[in-house]
Design a protein around this motif. Structure first.
Motif, PDB file in Angstrom:
ATOM      1  N   LEU A 141      12.109  20.481  39.364  1.00 33.54           N
ATOM      2  CA  LEU A 141      12.660  19.151  39.622  1.00 33.54           C
ATOM      3  C   LEU A 141      12.427  18.213  38.442  1.00 33.54           C
ATOM      4  O   LEU A 141      11.385  18.260  37.789  1.00 33.54           O
ATOM      5  CB  LEU A 141      12.009  18.542  40.872  1.00 33.54           C
ATOM      6  N   ASP A 142      13.402  17.321  38.197  1.00 29.43           N
ATOM      7  CA  ASP A 142      13.211  16.294  37.184  1.00 29.43           C
ATOM      8  C   ASP A 142      12.349  15.175  37.766  1.00 29.43           C
ATOM      9  O   ASP A 142      12.104  15.135  38.980  1.00 29.43           O
ATOM     10  CB  ASP A 142      14.566  15.758  36.703  1.00 29.43           C
ATOM     11  N   PRO A 143      11.836  14.261  36.934  1.00 30.73           N
ATOM     12  CA  PRO A 143      10.914  13.226  37.436  1.00 30.73           C
ATOM     13  C   PRO A 143      11.472  12.374  38.568  1.00 30.73           C
ATOM     14  O   PRO A 143      10.740  11.989  39.484  1.00 30.73           O
ATOM     15  CB  PRO A 143      10.632  12.383  36.182  1.00 30.73           C
ATOM     16  N   VAL A 144      12.776  12.063  38.518  1.00 30.72           N
ATOM     17  CA  VAL A 144      13.370  11.265  39.597  1.00 30.72           C
ATOM     18  C   VAL A 144      13.343  12.037  40.912  1.00 30.72           C
ATOM     19  O   VAL A 144      12.984  11.502  41.972  1.00 30.72           O
ATOM     20  CB  VAL A 144      14.812  10.847  39.239  1.00 30.72           C
ATOM     21  N   ALA A 145      13.691  13.321  40.856  1.00 29.54           N
ATOM     22  CA  ALA A 145      13.682  14.156  42.058  1.00 29.54           C
ATOM     23  C   ALA A 145      12.258  14.349  42.576  1.00 29.54           C
ATOM     24  O   ALA A 145      12.038  14.409  43.788  1.00 29.54           O
ATOM     25  CB  ALA A 145      14.329  15.507  41.760  1.00 29.54           C
ATOM     26  N   VAL A 146      11.296  14.446  41.665  1.00 34.80           N
ATOM     27  CA  VAL A 146       9.886  14.553  42.075  1.00 34.80           C
ATOM     28  C   VAL A 146       9.484  13.313  42.867  1.00 34.80           C
ATOM     29  O   VAL A 146       8.824  13.406  43.908  1.00 34.80           O
ATOM     30  CB  VAL A 146       8.965  14.734  40.851  1.00 34.80           C
ATOM     31  N   ASP A 147       9.903  12.142  42.399  1.00 25.96           N
ATOM     32  CA  ASP A 147       9.577  10.896  43.111  1.00 25.96           C
ATOM     33  C   ASP A 147      10.200  10.877  44.499  1.00 25.96           C
ATOM     34  O   ASP A 147       9.554  10.477  45.478  1.00 25.96           O
ATOM     35  CB  ASP A 147      10.061   9.684  42.311  1.00 25.96           C
ATOM     36  N   VAL A 148      11.454  11.317  44.602  1.00 26.72           N
ATOM     37  CA  VAL A 148      12.145  11.334  45.895  1.00 26.72           C
ATOM     38  C   VAL A 148      11.433  12.288  46.854  1.00 26.72           C
ATOM     39  O   VAL A 148      11.152  11.946  48.014  1.00 26.72           O
ATOM     40  CB  VAL A 148      13.626  11.738  45.730  1.00 26.72           C
ATOM     41  N   MET A 149      11.113  13.493  46.364  1.00 25.19           N
ATOM     42  CA  MET A 149      10.467  14.462  47.233  1.00 25.19           C
ATOM     43  C   MET A 149       9.072  13.992  47.639  1.00 25.19           C
ATOM     44  O   MET A 149       8.657  14.161  48.792  1.00 25.19           O
ATOM     45  CB  MET A 149      10.380  15.829  46.552  1.00 25.19           C
ATOM     46  N   SER A 150       8.354  13.357  46.714  1.00 30.14           N
ATOM     47  CA  SER A 150       7.027  12.827  47.032  1.00 30.14           C
ATOM     48  C   SER A 150       7.112  11.793  48.147  1.00 30.14           C
ATOM     49  O   SER A 150       6.287  11.783  49.077  1.00 30.14           O
ATOM     50  CB  SER A 150       6.402  12.194  45.783  1.00 30.14           C
ATOM     51  N   GLU A 151       8.107  10.915  48.060  1.00 31.48           N
ATOM     52  CA  GLU A 151       8.299   9.891  49.094  1.00 31.48           C
ATOM     53  C   GLU A 151       8.588  10.529  50.450  1.00 31.48           C
ATOM     54  O   GLU A 151       8.050  10.097  51.485  1.00 31.48           O
ATOM     55  CB  GLU A 151       9.446   8.961  48.709  1.00 31.48           C
ATOM     56  N   VAL A 152       9.429  11.550  50.455  1.00 33.30           N
ATOM     57  CA  VAL A 152       9.787  12.212  51.706  1.00 33.30           C
ATOM     58  C   VAL A 152       8.561  12.866  52.340  1.00 33.30           C
ATOM     59  O   VAL A 152       8.326  12.742  53.554  1.00 33.30           O
ATOM     60  CB  VAL A 152      10.895  13.254  51.468  1.00 33.30           C
ATOM     61  N   LEU A 153       7.755  13.557  51.545  1.00 36.09           N
ATOM     62  CA  LEU A 153       6.562  14.218  52.086  1.00 36.09           C
ATOM     63  C   LEU A 153       5.582  13.192  52.631  1.00 36.09           C
ATOM     64  O   LEU A 153       4.979  13.400  53.694  1.00 36.09           O
ATOM     65  CB  LEU A 153       5.896  15.076  51.015  1.00 36.09           C
TER      66      LEU A 153
END
Length: 279
Positions: A141-153
């Motif tokens: 994942l790119d950094p933006v996607a990492v942030d999105v996934m982190s928020e979801v978890l």
């Protein structure tokens, strides 16, 4: 392998390649049968019906490559017991939340690896599971996607779900997780809160300019010391008294610095897996 994950908790499951993380997750999901022991949810052994309430994201792609994203998510949601209308609504909600709504009509195999990973997470979430078990969810994942996934978890944990995920990105685990378990050779060897684990290890940096060489070695609790940029870096045994070290330093003359150096999770991991001192 014995450990517990609490409701509303993000649990980082880390270890070297081949340590047993994926095997453990597959046992939890019933993909593999355990030789002994059992997996419990809310104190009761997990059966097939209760496993339907777990959201699982495997490390390898678990999606049909030639099936369209939206069709696939609706199909998986219905397998978990949602009605056709509920499945459509859930697929729409999660593709929008994870930034792949414009890809719902495309085949999975035509997506980038990062977007495939987002769809894979949507597949784990589409039935609103009570528990999440994710194997390397941040891979590719790119950094933006990492942030999105982190928020979801974090959102799922805040909603009360136990969330277990493995990752080799230890700085991310350190930042996100409430507790961490480090696995070695199929055994849970370290488990606890990140701050708790870091507090139980590490070293003390002392700048005592008049202190003679080896001054710290005779202090009770000192296991090793060395010079680093004009300062003495001292490793202390667990539960030893750092004030005894401070008194010994003051006995040599002025002390300009006396600082606890807490190891990062990556250093703790290295120490646990290899046996080398994290200090």
């Amino acid at each position: 392998m014995t450990f517990a994950v609490r409701p509303g908790e993000l649990f980082g499951f880390v270890g070297a390649n081949g340590a047993g993380k994926t095997t453990t997750m597959r046992i939890v999901l019933g993909v593999l049968a355990a030789d002994a022991g059992e997996v419990r949810l809310d104190g009761r052994p997990i059966d097939a019906a209760r496993r339907r309430r777990i959201g699982y994201m495997p490390e390898e792609r678990g999606l049909y490559p030639r099936m369209a994203v939206g069709e696939q998510l609706r199909y998986l949601a219905e397998l978990h017991g949602l009605s056709a209308a509920e499945a459509r609504a859930a697929a729409t909600r999660w593709t929008e939340r994870l930034g792949v709504a414009e890809r719902v009509g495309e085949e999975v195999q035509k997506l980038s690896l990062g977007n495939q990973q987002r769809v894979q997470l949507a597949a784990a979430l589409v039935h609103e599971p009570d528990v999440l078990v994710l194997d390397e969810p941040f891979s590719g994942l790119d950094p933006v996607a990492v942030d999105v996934m982190s928020e979801v978890l974090r959102e799922r944990a805040d909603a009360g779900a136990p969330v277990v995920f493995s990752s080799h990105q230890l700085e991310l685990v350190e930042r996100l997780c409430d507790r961490v378990g480090i696995v070695r050779d199929g055994t849970m060897v370290v488990e606890g809160g990140v701050d708790e684990l870091r507090a139980g290890s590490g070293s003390v940096v002392v700048h005592a300019p008049d202190a003679p060489a080896g001054w710290a070695d005779a202090v009770p609790g000192v296991t090793a010391s060395h010079l680093e940029h004009g300062r003495t870096v001292v490793a202390l045994a667990p539960d030893s008294d750092d004030q005894a070290l401070l008194r010994a330093a003051l006995a040599t003359g002025p002390v300009h610095e006396f600082t606890r150096r807490r190891p990062s999770l990556a250093e703790l991991f290295r120490e646990t897996v290899t046996g080398r001192d994290a200090a």
